[in-house]
Design a protein around this motif. Structure first.
Motif, short mmCIF file in Angstrom:
data_model
loop_
_atom_site.label_atom_id
_atom_site.label_comp_id
_atom_site.label_asym_id
_atom_site.label_seq_id
_atom_site.Cartn_x
_atom_site.Cartn_y
_atom_site.Cartn_z
N THR A 142 -49.42 -28.55 -3.35
CA THR A 142 -48.88 -29.42 -2.31
C THR A 142 -49.50 -30.80 -2.46
O THR A 142 -50.73 -30.92 -2.40
CB THR A 142 -49.17 -28.86 -0.91
N SER A 143 -48.67 -31.79 -2.67
CA SER A 143 -49.16 -33.16 -2.86
C SER A 143 -48.54 -34.05 -1.79
O SER A 143 -47.33 -34.30 -1.80
CB SER A 143 -48.79 -33.67 -4.26
N LEU A 144 -49.39 -34.52 -0.87
CA LEU A 144 -48.95 -35.39 0.22
C LEU A 144 -49.47 -36.80 -0.06
O LEU A 144 -50.69 -37.02 -0.11
CB LEU A 144 -49.48 -34.87 1.55
N THR A 145 -48.56 -37.74 -0.25
CA THR A 145 -48.96 -39.10 -0.62
C THR A 145 -48.19 -40.13 0.21
O THR A 145 -47.23 -39.80 0.92
CB THR A 145 -48.70 -39.36 -2.11
N SER A 158 -55.94 -47.36 7.72
CA SER A 158 -56.24 -48.78 7.79
C SER A 158 -55.23 -49.48 8.69
O SER A 158 -54.03 -49.44 8.43
CB SER A 158 -56.19 -49.40 6.39
N PRO A 159 -55.67 -50.13 9.78
CA PRO A 159 -54.72 -50.83 10.65
C PRO A 159 -53.99 -51.96 9.93
O PRO A 159 -52.87 -52.30 10.30
CB PRO A 159 -55.62 -51.38 11.77
N ALA A 160 -54.61 -52.53 8.91
CA ALA A 160 -53.99 -53.66 8.21
C ALA A 160 -52.79 -53.21 7.38
O ALA A 160 -51.73 -53.83 7.41
CB ALA A 160 -55.03 -54.35 7.33
N SER A 161 -52.96 -52.11 6.62
CA SER A 161 -51.89 -51.68 5.72
C SER A 161 -51.11 -50.48 6.24
O SER A 161 -50.00 -50.21 5.79
CB SER A 161 -52.48 -51.31 4.35
N GLY A 162 -51.69 -49.76 7.21
CA GLY A 162 -51.02 -48.57 7.70
C GLY A 162 -51.10 -47.41 6.73
O GLY A 162 -50.34 -46.45 6.84
N ARG A 163 -52.02 -47.45 5.76
CA ARG A 163 -52.17 -46.40 4.77
C ARG A 163 -53.54 -45.73 4.90
O ARG A 163 -54.48 -46.32 5.42
CB ARG A 163 -52.01 -46.96 3.34
N LEU A 169 -43.86 -35.98 0.02
CA LEU A 169 -44.44 -34.65 -0.18
C LEU A 169 -43.78 -33.97 -1.36
O LEU A 169 -42.54 -33.95 -1.47
CB LEU A 169 -44.25 -33.81 1.09
N ILE A 170 -44.60 -33.42 -2.25
CA ILE A 170 -44.12 -32.62 -3.38
C ILE A 170 -44.71 -31.22 -3.25
O ILE A 170 -45.92 -31.06 -3.05
CB ILE A 170 -44.51 -33.24 -4.73
N VAL A 171 -43.86 -30.21 -3.35
CA VAL A 171 -44.28 -28.82 -3.22
C VAL A 171 -43.82 -28.05 -4.46
O VAL A 171 -42.63 -28.09 -4.81
CB VAL A 171 -43.71 -28.15 -1.95
N PHE A 172 -44.77 -27.37 -5.10
CA PHE A 172 -44.44 -26.44 -6.19
C PHE A 172 -45.07 -25.10 -5.84
O PHE A 172 -46.29 -25.01 -5.64
CB PHE A 172 -44.96 -26.93 -7.54
N ASP A 173 -44.25 -24.08 -5.74
CA ASP A 173 -44.73 -22.75 -5.34
C ASP A 173 -44.02 -21.72 -6.21
O ASP A 173 -42.78 -21.70 -6.26
CB ASP A 173 -44.41 -22.51 -3.86
N GLU A 174 -44.78 -20.88 -6.88
CA GLU A 174 -44.16 -19.88 -7.77
C GLU A 174 -44.94 -18.57 -7.73
O GLU A 174 -46.16 -18.55 -7.81
CB GLU A 174 -44.11 -20.39 -9.21
N LYS A 175 -44.19 -17.48 -7.59
CA LYS A 175 -44.74 -16.12 -7.64
C LYS A 175 -44.16 -15.41 -8.86
O LYS A 175 -42.93 -15.39 -9.04
CB LYS A 175 -44.43 -15.34 -6.37
N VAL A 176 -45.01 -14.82 -9.68
CA VAL A 176 -44.60 -14.06 -10.86
C VAL A 176 -45.18 -12.66 -10.71
O VAL A 176 -46.40 -12.48 -10.76
CB VAL A 176 -45.09 -14.72 -12.16
N MET A 177 -44.30 -11.66 -10.53
CA MET A 177 -44.77 -10.32 -10.22
C MET A 177 -44.03 -9.27 -11.05
O MET A 177 -42.84 -9.03 -10.83
CB MET A 177 -44.59 -10.03 -8.72
N PRO A 178 -44.70 -8.66 -12.01
CA PRO A 178 -44.08 -7.54 -12.73
C PRO A 178 -44.05 -6.28 -11.87
O PRO A 178 -44.88 -6.11 -10.97
CB PRO A 178 -44.99 -7.37 -13.95
#
Length: 210
Positions: A176-179, A203-208, A152-161
């Motif tokens: 959010t990238s779930l791979t 997939s039961p064969a590869s589990g992916r 899992l990759i998470v990038f979260d950014e708030k920019v508030m003047p």
């Protein structure tokens, strides 16, 4: 003898004058010009008591899914400028690796720029972990325990003047990238991994995920 007395008297009179010359304070307003070719020292962006510290702190823990894990954390806290009405900023960098070959790297931050003209807050994290899966619903058995691995990759950014005192308005972006979701092995009861039973897209064969 008169000549000797005269010398002694002269010495006594001269001593206070010499002492006065030694103890006369120097002019405190006198400044020393920098040597030619040398630059003036740069002014620090932080007050002496508000400089951030980047000393790592060791961390260690144990979880059922990860086993024993160890790593380090850096937790700097600082304030931009010398204005004490500006709120302090902070960041947190954590990285750890477990005996089950899982890992996490996480950077979070909360930043107030000088004068609190801008507020920044966010996260950048990468997880390579495993969870125990017990099926869908409320009636799950302990022997249904199955491994579920993912990245899992998470990038979260708030920019508030700041638009008014104590009022910040701005934008937020989150990715959010779930791979690499895998369901290796079998359930505790010896049957098929329960994640494969509940999710027809696996997939039961590869589990992916197909």
């Amino acid at each position: 003898m008169r000549f000797l007395y005269s010398l002694l008297t002269l010495s006594v009179l001269a001593a206070p004058g010499a002492f006065a010359q030694v103890t006369t304070p120097t002019d405190s307003t006198t400044t020393t010009a920098p040597a030619p070719g040398l630059k003036q020292p740069r002014k620090s962006a932080f007050a002496p008591s508000d400089k951030p510290s980047f000393i790592p702190v060791p961390i260690a823990f144990y979880q059922q899914e990860t086993g024993f894990a160890a790593g380090a954390a850096i937790l700097p806290v600082w304030r931009f400028g010398t204005d004490t009405t500006v709120r302090k900023s902070n960041a947190r960098l954590i990285a750890w690796f477990s005996q089950e070959k899982q890992s996490t790297i996480q950077l979070t931050h909360t930043i107030f720029t000088p004068g609190e003209k801008l507020f920044l807050s966010g996260e950048l994290s990468r997880y390579d972990q495993k969870l125990f899966y017990y099926g869908v619903g409320n009636d799950n058995r302990e022997d249904a325990e199955s491994d579920l691995e993912f990245k899992l990759i998470v990038f979260d950014e708030k920019v508030m003047p700041r638009i008014a005192p104590n009022l910040f308005v701005g934008l937020r972006y989150r990715l959010t990238s779930l791979t690499d979701i895998t369901a290796p092995g079998t359930a505790r009861d010896g049957g098929t991994n329960f994640f494969l039973r509940d999710n027809f897209r696996i997939s039961p064969a590869s589990g992916r995920i197909r």
